[in-house]
Design an enzyme around this catalytic site. Structure first.
Site, PDB file in Angstrom:
ATOM      1  N   HIS A 125       3.319   3.783   5.506  1.00 30.44           N
ATOM      2  CA  HIS A 125       3.741   2.485   5.020  1.00 30.44           C
ATOM      3  C   HIS A 125       4.847   2.245   5.765  1.00 30.44           C
ATOM      4  CE1 HIS A 125       6.035   0.030   2.105  1.00 30.44           C
ATOM      5  NE2 HIS A 125       5.030   0.102   1.164  1.00 30.44           N
ATOM      6  N   ASP A 202       8.021  10.879   3.222  1.00 29.51           N
ATOM      7  CA  ASP A 202       7.940   9.768   2.156  1.00 29.51           C
ATOM      8  C   ASP A 202       7.006  10.034   0.752  1.00 29.51           C
ATOM      9  OD1 ASP A 202       6.989   7.562   0.693  1.00 29.51           O
ATOM     10  OD2 ASP A 202       6.558   6.504   2.181  1.00 29.51           O
ATOM     11  N   GLN A 205       4.498   8.205  -3.060  1.00 28.33           N
ATOM     12  CA  GLN A 205       3.072   8.206  -3.769  1.00 28.33           C
ATOM     13  C   GLN A 205       2.798   9.813  -4.293  1.00 28.33           C
ATOM     14  OE1 GLN A 205       1.562   5.699  -4.596  1.00 28.33           O
ATOM     15  NE2 GLN A 205       2.687   4.205  -3.329  1.00 28.33           N
ATOM     16  N   LYS A 228       7.475   3.893  -9.338  1.00 26.24           N
ATOM     17  CA  LYS A 228       6.201   4.254  -9.180  1.00 26.24           C
ATOM     18  C   LYS A 228       5.905   5.531 -10.139  1.00 26.24           C
ATOM     19  CE  LYS A 228       5.877   2.380  -4.265  1.00 26.24           C
ATOM     20  NZ  LYS A 228       4.842   1.381  -4.564  1.00 26.24           N
ATOM     21  N   CYS A 367       1.248  -3.032   3.002  1.00 31.42           N
ATOM     22  CA  CYS A 367       2.405  -2.448   3.608  1.00 31.42           C
ATOM     23  C   CYS A 367       2.114  -1.485   4.827  1.00 31.42           C
ATOM     24  CB  CYS A 367       3.583  -2.238   2.934  1.00 31.42           C
ATOM     25  SG  CYS A 367       4.249  -3.585   2.024  1.00 31.42           S
TER      26      CYS A 367
END
Length: 409
Positions: A125, A202, A205, A228, A367
């Protein structure tokens, strides 16, 4: 093995009962962009504003002490959710993007020097690309890229070669927001540490969709966002080990991040407050705590198992539609994300037609422009799934795609 009672879960989310137009119920397939919120999260934030609204850490009156307790108790529950050793390792940020920027700004500017190697991947991302590009430009550091294979997985052979350059930090997503690929973080982190590199993960997700234990993950930094994972917007988390955070300089200056201020110098506060300048997102932190309570009560392993089932069904149904090409690995190697192209139809047209039937999907580059460049695509359509989605909603998506096919021939 018990399964999720999805119909019961859906009752916890008020928005899922709405119609987007008369007699057109919402089919929400965009949880990768932001998840919907259960009533318990909404009520927790509402209760704070109705009953305990005050600033934190500074006051000794009843409301201030109540607000501080609610805010810090949420931090404790978030720490437990990812199995952090201490709540001091949980830094509130505005979102995962700010958490990554914090690491690049604070750790990066203290540790990256001219000629040092920063490793990124082709599937990141923008929030795990741009901060490091900015740092590399400022420090005259080098960027190396782990490419993505045709199957949508990281090329770990190239990773092995890059490690011979003795990089300073590896920056990688645990789960791609486009391909759904779940990367082998433990394996990658062990190899990074063997050459003295740090690992920035990251988790925007991954943390919402399966159990993440920071004590076994191998990451040195983990970033994720509340919105999220059934929580509110405007708040995220940076996790790192206490000794790493203590060695890092402050990110922003102002109130609450200090122990003592003089006219020409200051002494930084203890963790975690050293990185939390100014009045924070108090209501949002409280909502975040309620969100992790909700997900914990449902069970992260149950959520993960259910999503694997629904993404397998979704891919099976999508493959029935002539002209659909799905990107990323097979269902058993990915999370609940299906990004696809549809012949010569632009993804924005696909999304707009689906929306006319109440089906909400995402269209664009998500993104992740470099990843789309890798597959020579300007954009994709992305359907993403969470604990509240049903197979009948997948069927509704497929019906809509046949409608698209009929309209565009």
């Amino acid at each position: 093995m018990p399964k999720l009672n999805v119909e019961q879960i859906r009752k916890d989310f008020p928005i899922l009962s709405r119609e987007v137009k008369p007699n057109v119920p919402l089919v929400y397939l965009d949880s990768t962009a932001t998840a919907q919120k259960p009533l318990s999260v909404i009520e927790a934030m509402n209760s704070y504003y109705r009953l305990s609204n005050a600033n934190i850490h500074r006051g000794v009156h009843t409301l201030a002490e109540e607000a501080t307790a609610l805010y810090e108790n949420a931090r404790d529950r978030i720490a437990k959710f990812i199995n952090a050793k201490s709540s001091k390792e949980i830094i509130y940020t505005r979102n995962a993007t700010e958490a990554i920027n914090l690491v690049a700004y604070s750790w990066g500017r203290a540790n990256i020097k001219q000629g040092d190697v920063i490793v990124l991947t082709e599937m990141e991302h923008h929030s795990n690309l741009v901060p490091w590009q900015m740092l590399a430009a400022e420090k005259n550091a080098k960027i190396e890229i782990i490419p993505v294979t045709d199957d949508g997985e990281l090329d770990l052979t190239v990773y092995e070669s890059i490690l011979k350059l003795s990089p300073k930090i590896i920056c990688v997503t645990q789960m791609s927001n486009v391909l759904g690929t779940i990367n082998p973080i433990q394996q990658m982190a062990a190899k990074a540490h063997a050459v003295g590199a740090m690992m920035m993960v990251d988790g925007a997700q991954s943390v919402p969709h399966f159990a993440v234990d920071v004590q076994t993950l191998g990451a040195d930094f983990l970033a994720f966002s509340a919105h999220k994972m059934c929580g509110p917007t405007g708040i995220g988390i940076l996790w790192s080990r206490q000794q790493v955070l203590e060695a890092m300089p402050p990110f922003l200056g102002g109130g609450d991040m200090i122990k003592r201020v003089y006219l020409r110098e200051f002494k930084a506060n203890d963790l975690p407050h050293k990185f939390e300048a100014g009045t924070p997102a108090i209501a949002e932190a409280i909502g975040f705590g309620a969100a992790v309570d909700y997900l914990t009560a449902v069970g992260m392993d149950f959520i993960h198992d259910y999503e694997r089932e629904i993404i397998a069904y979704a891919i099976e149904r999508l493959e029935e539609v002539p002209g659909i090409k799905i990107y990323g690995p097979k269902a058993e190697r990915k999370g609940g994300i299906a990004a696809f192209s549809f012949g010569g139809v632009h993804p924005h047209d696909v999304a707009q037609i689906l929306d006319s039937d109440g089906v909400a999907v995402r269209a664009g580059h998500h993104c992740a422009m470099p990843l789309h460049d890798r597959f020579k695509l300007p954009a994709t359509t992305r359907a993403s799934f969470y604990l509240y989605n049903t197979k009948s909603e997948v069927d509704k998506l497929i019906e809509g795609l046949y409608k698209v096919k009929k309209m565009f021939g």
